[in-house]
Design a protein around this motif. Sequence first.
Motif, short mmCIF file in Angstrom:
data_model
loop_
_atom_site.label_atom_id
_atom_site.label_comp_id
_atom_site.label_asym_id
_atom_site.label_seq_id
_atom_site.Cartn_x
_atom_site.Cartn_y
_atom_site.Cartn_z
N ASP A 1 -2.80 22.45 2.95
CA ASP A 1 -3.66 23.63 2.83
C ASP A 1 -4.44 23.58 1.50
O ASP A 1 -4.56 24.58 0.80
CB ASP A 1 -2.83 24.90 2.93
CG ASP A 1 -3.70 26.13 3.20
OD1 ASP A 1 -4.80 25.97 3.77
OD2 ASP A 1 -3.28 27.24 2.85
N GLN A 2 -4.90 22.37 1.15
CA GLN A 2 -5.71 22.06 -0.03
C GLN A 2 -4.92 22.17 -1.34
O GLN A 2 -5.52 22.10 -2.42
CB GLN A 2 -6.97 22.93 -0.09
CG GLN A 2 -7.88 22.75 1.13
CD GLN A 2 -9.21 23.45 0.98
OE1 GLN A 2 -9.78 23.51 -0.10
NE2 GLN A 2 -9.71 24.01 2.08
N GLN A 3 -3.61 22.33 -1.27
CA GLN A 3 -2.78 22.39 -2.47
C GLN A 3 -1.97 21.11 -2.63
O GLN A 3 -1.52 20.54 -1.63
CB GLN A 3 -1.83 23.60 -2.41
CG GLN A 3 -2.55 24.94 -2.33
CD GLN A 3 -3.50 25.16 -3.50
OE1 GLN A 3 -3.11 24.99 -4.66
NE2 GLN A 3 -4.73 25.53 -3.21
N PRO A 4 -1.76 20.62 -3.87
CA PRO A 4 -0.99 19.38 -4.07
C PRO A 4 0.40 19.48 -3.47
O PRO A 4 1.11 20.47 -3.66
CB PRO A 4 -0.92 19.27 -5.60
CG PRO A 4 -2.10 20.04 -6.10
CD PRO A 4 -2.27 21.19 -5.13
N ALA A 5 0.79 18.42 -2.72
CA ALA A 5 2.06 18.46 -2.01
C ALA A 5 2.85 17.17 -2.13
O ALA A 5 3.97 17.08 -1.62
CB ALA A 5 1.83 18.78 -0.53
N GLY A 6 2.31 16.14 -2.79
CA GLY A 6 3.02 14.88 -2.89
C GLY A 6 2.06 13.75 -3.21
O GLY A 6 0.86 13.97 -3.42
N VAL A 7 2.58 12.53 -3.23
CA VAL A 7 1.78 11.35 -3.56
C VAL A 7 2.02 10.26 -2.52
O VAL A 7 3.16 9.99 -2.13
CB VAL A 7 2.14 10.81 -4.96
CG1 VAL A 7 1.44 9.48 -5.23
CG2 VAL A 7 1.75 11.83 -6.03
N LEU A 8 0.94 9.65 -2.08
CA LEU A 8 0.98 8.50 -1.19
C LEU A 8 0.35 7.33 -1.94
O LEU A 8 -0.78 7.43 -2.42
CB LEU A 8 0.21 8.76 0.10
CG LEU A 8 0.24 7.62 1.13
CD1 LEU A 8 1.60 7.58 1.81
CD2 LEU A 8 -0.85 7.80 2.18
N ARG A 9 1.09 6.24 -2.04
CA ARG A 9 0.60 5.06 -2.75
C ARG A 9 0.49 3.89 -1.78
O ARG A 9 1.41 3.61 -1.02
CB ARG A 9 1.55 4.70 -3.90
CG ARG A 9 1.09 3.49 -4.72
CD ARG A 9 2.09 3.17 -5.81
NE ARG A 9 1.69 1.99 -6.57
CZ ARG A 9 2.48 1.38 -7.46
NH1 ARG A 9 3.70 1.83 -7.68
NH2 ARG A 9 2.04 0.31 -8.11
N LEU A 10 -0.65 3.21 -1.82
CA LEU A 10 -0.89 2.02 -1.02
C LEU A 10 -1.27 0.90 -1.99
O LEU A 10 -2.35 0.91 -2.57
CB LEU A 10 -2.01 2.26 -0.01
CG LEU A 10 -1.68 3.26 1.10
CD1 LEU A 10 -2.94 3.95 1.60
CD2 LEU A 10 -0.98 2.56 2.25
N CYS A 11 -0.37 -0.04 -2.16
CA CYS A 11 -0.57 -1.11 -3.14
C CYS A 11 -0.74 -2.43 -2.42
O CYS A 11 0.16 -2.89 -1.70
CB CYS A 11 0.62 -1.17 -4.09
SG CYS A 11 0.44 -2.40 -5.40
N ARG A 12 -1.91 -3.04 -2.60
CA ARG A 12 -2.16 -4.31 -1.94
C ARG A 12 -1.23 -5.38 -2.50
O ARG A 12 -1.01 -5.46 -3.72
CB ARG A 12 -3.61 -4.75 -2.16
CG ARG A 12 -3.96 -6.07 -1.47
CD ARG A 12 -5.35 -6.52 -1.83
NE ARG A 12 -5.59 -7.87 -1.37
CZ ARG A 12 -6.58 -8.64 -1.78
NH1 ARG A 12 -7.42 -8.17 -2.68
NH2 ARG A 12 -6.75 -9.85 -1.31
N LEU A 13 -0.69 -6.20 -1.61
CA LEU A 13 0.16 -7.31 -2.02
C LEU A 13 -0.71 -8.55 -2.14
O LEU A 13 -1.07 -9.17 -1.14
CB LEU A 13 1.28 -7.52 -0.98
CG LEU A 13 2.19 -6.30 -0.76
CD1 LEU A 13 3.19 -6.56 0.34
CD2 LEU A 13 2.89 -5.90 -2.05
N PRO A 14 -1.13 -8.91 -3.35
CA PRO A 14 -2.15 -9.96 -3.52
C PRO A 14 -1.69 -11.33 -3.08
O PRO A 14 -2.52 -12.18 -2.76
CB PRO A 14 -2.44 -9.92 -5.02
CG PRO A 14 -1.22 -9.33 -5.63
CD PRO A 14 -0.69 -8.36 -4.62
N GLU A 15 -0.37 -11.57 -3.03
CA GLU A 15 0.09 -12.90 -2.64
C GLU A 15 0.03 -13.11 -1.13
O GLU A 15 0.22 -14.21 -0.63
CB GLU A 15 1.52 -13.13 -3.14
CG GLU A 15 2.60 -12.34 -2.39
CD GLU A 15 2.76 -10.91 -2.88
OE1 GLU A 15 3.66 -10.21 -2.39
OE2 GLU A 15 1.95 -10.49 -3.74
N GLU A 16 -0.22 -12.04 -0.40
CA GLU A 16 -0.23 -12.13 1.06
C GLU A 16 -1.57 -12.63 1.57
O GLU A 16 -2.62 -12.40 0.97
CB GLU A 16 0.06 -10.76 1.68
CG GLU A 16 1.40 -10.17 1.28
CD GLU A 16 2.57 -10.88 1.93
OE1 GLU A 16 2.33 -11.62 2.90
OE2 GLU A 16 3.70 -10.71 1.46
#
Length: 514
Positions: free
Chosen positions: A426-441
């Motif tokens: 509802d437009q309020q901060p609720a958590g964090v989602l992190r997507l980190c590329r694995l460069p060796e892949e």
Amino acid sequence: MTVVFRVDASLQIGSGHVMRCMTLAGRLRAEGVAVHFICRAHPGHLMALIAAQDYPVHSLPVPDVPVAPDSGEPLAHGHWLGVSQAVDAREVIAVLRPLGEVAWLVVDHYGLDRRWETELATHVGRILVVDDLADRAHACDLLLDQNLHDGMQQRYRPWVSPRCTLLLGPHYALLRPQFAAARQRMRPRDGHVRRLLLFLGGADPGNVTTKALQALAPLDREVDVVLGGSNPHRAQIQALCAQNARFHCHVQVESMAELMLQADLALGAAGTTSWERCCLELPCLLLILADNQRSIARLLAERGVARLLGEAAEVSAAQITQAVRALMQEPSVCRQMQSRAASLCDGLGVHRVAMTLLPRLAKDGKPLGLRPVTLADARQIWEWQRHPDTRRWARNPAVPEYEAHCQWLVERLQDGHDLLHMITHDQQPAGVLRLCRLPEEVGQRHEISIYLAPDRYRLGIASGALQLGRMLLPDAELLAEVLEGNTASRALFESLGYVQQQPGIFIQFPSNSC
């Protein structure tokens, strides 16, 4: 679900508005949305190009006696309607009626404002305005400005209602998917200028391209020259390129990302292509071709992403030659431009806008969203990270010190392969989602991790946010590590189609993979 775009192209308007709308339309169509375009038939319109992508296009006529600029309908930056806003509104409503329920009307036109939007509001579900100028009032639910400006939030607040959601900055740039894909396989550049890319917009009515080619001719470098299909000087430029074996002319290309990957330096304008270049870390010499490009060009130069040559009509061929030669002798400057460009735009803006138009809902019916994390979120994220429920399942159970956390966050935000997003409820901060590329892949593989605000558990937020993460990277393999004993997390990932590849490691494959 139906979404309708009201957008024009012409020799004066250029092609950029239509091209960015087609990018968003393609992403929405991939989600099963029915898309229509409404365009006025100005000279230089791109309706054939739109129709070639199998979108229904509804043409509005240009009257024999167009509305003049002094008639009370201001014509901003050459973006004229040819009719009054009231007439345009009536014609658009007539097109909308047979389409049934329209969930979103997307308006990308400097010649339309609050008066027109108010007329249309009762005929559609919601209105998204795509703008760059912040010079007129709007009656819309959502406003997108994908450009870089000083004081962006304050810039638009006088022009929209408090209920209007603002999507601001290059992280929302409507780049074609090819740019994000090309970023994943980008070769490191060493700063030496061997090949140049010249593109000065789809129309270039002032024929600055010819002047630029004359400037580049003595430099003995390969040059890719890109022209829009509506360029009125196309024949002259093609003839000029035919006289020089190092000039390679491309018309209405679909492979701009590939050309940027091959280039070491660009000569371009401060329009939408700025964010394409930043996504692919391509240094640039900037020319200003339109009034609305001045502020963006200045900020890009101030941030060290590009060098500003000035107004295109005033810069001489000799000045262009001199500027290119200077960078040919300064590879360290080019490398610095590359690194600074990388953090400005990651090419995923179209996915962020699409997920805003098509939100997932929490169990309480309130919409979920993702927005890029900023340094202003540092303390909020730290408070969540130090909570016992978060640390319990972290790979490193030690509670971080605030100063170390801030340094970590700065590094992550500067890393072009690490995507940190604030989950909103509802437009309020609720958590964090992190997507980190694995460069060796090989290929696109990202590690995904998530944690929520302690007061937002058991609302279905994690599941919805992970689905939004998939929308953000539709073509990537997503990998999650689940610590032994974390049965809730394991059940969450398995419910979304993640499969265990080895103990504690779960992978979700893209839907288009074999």
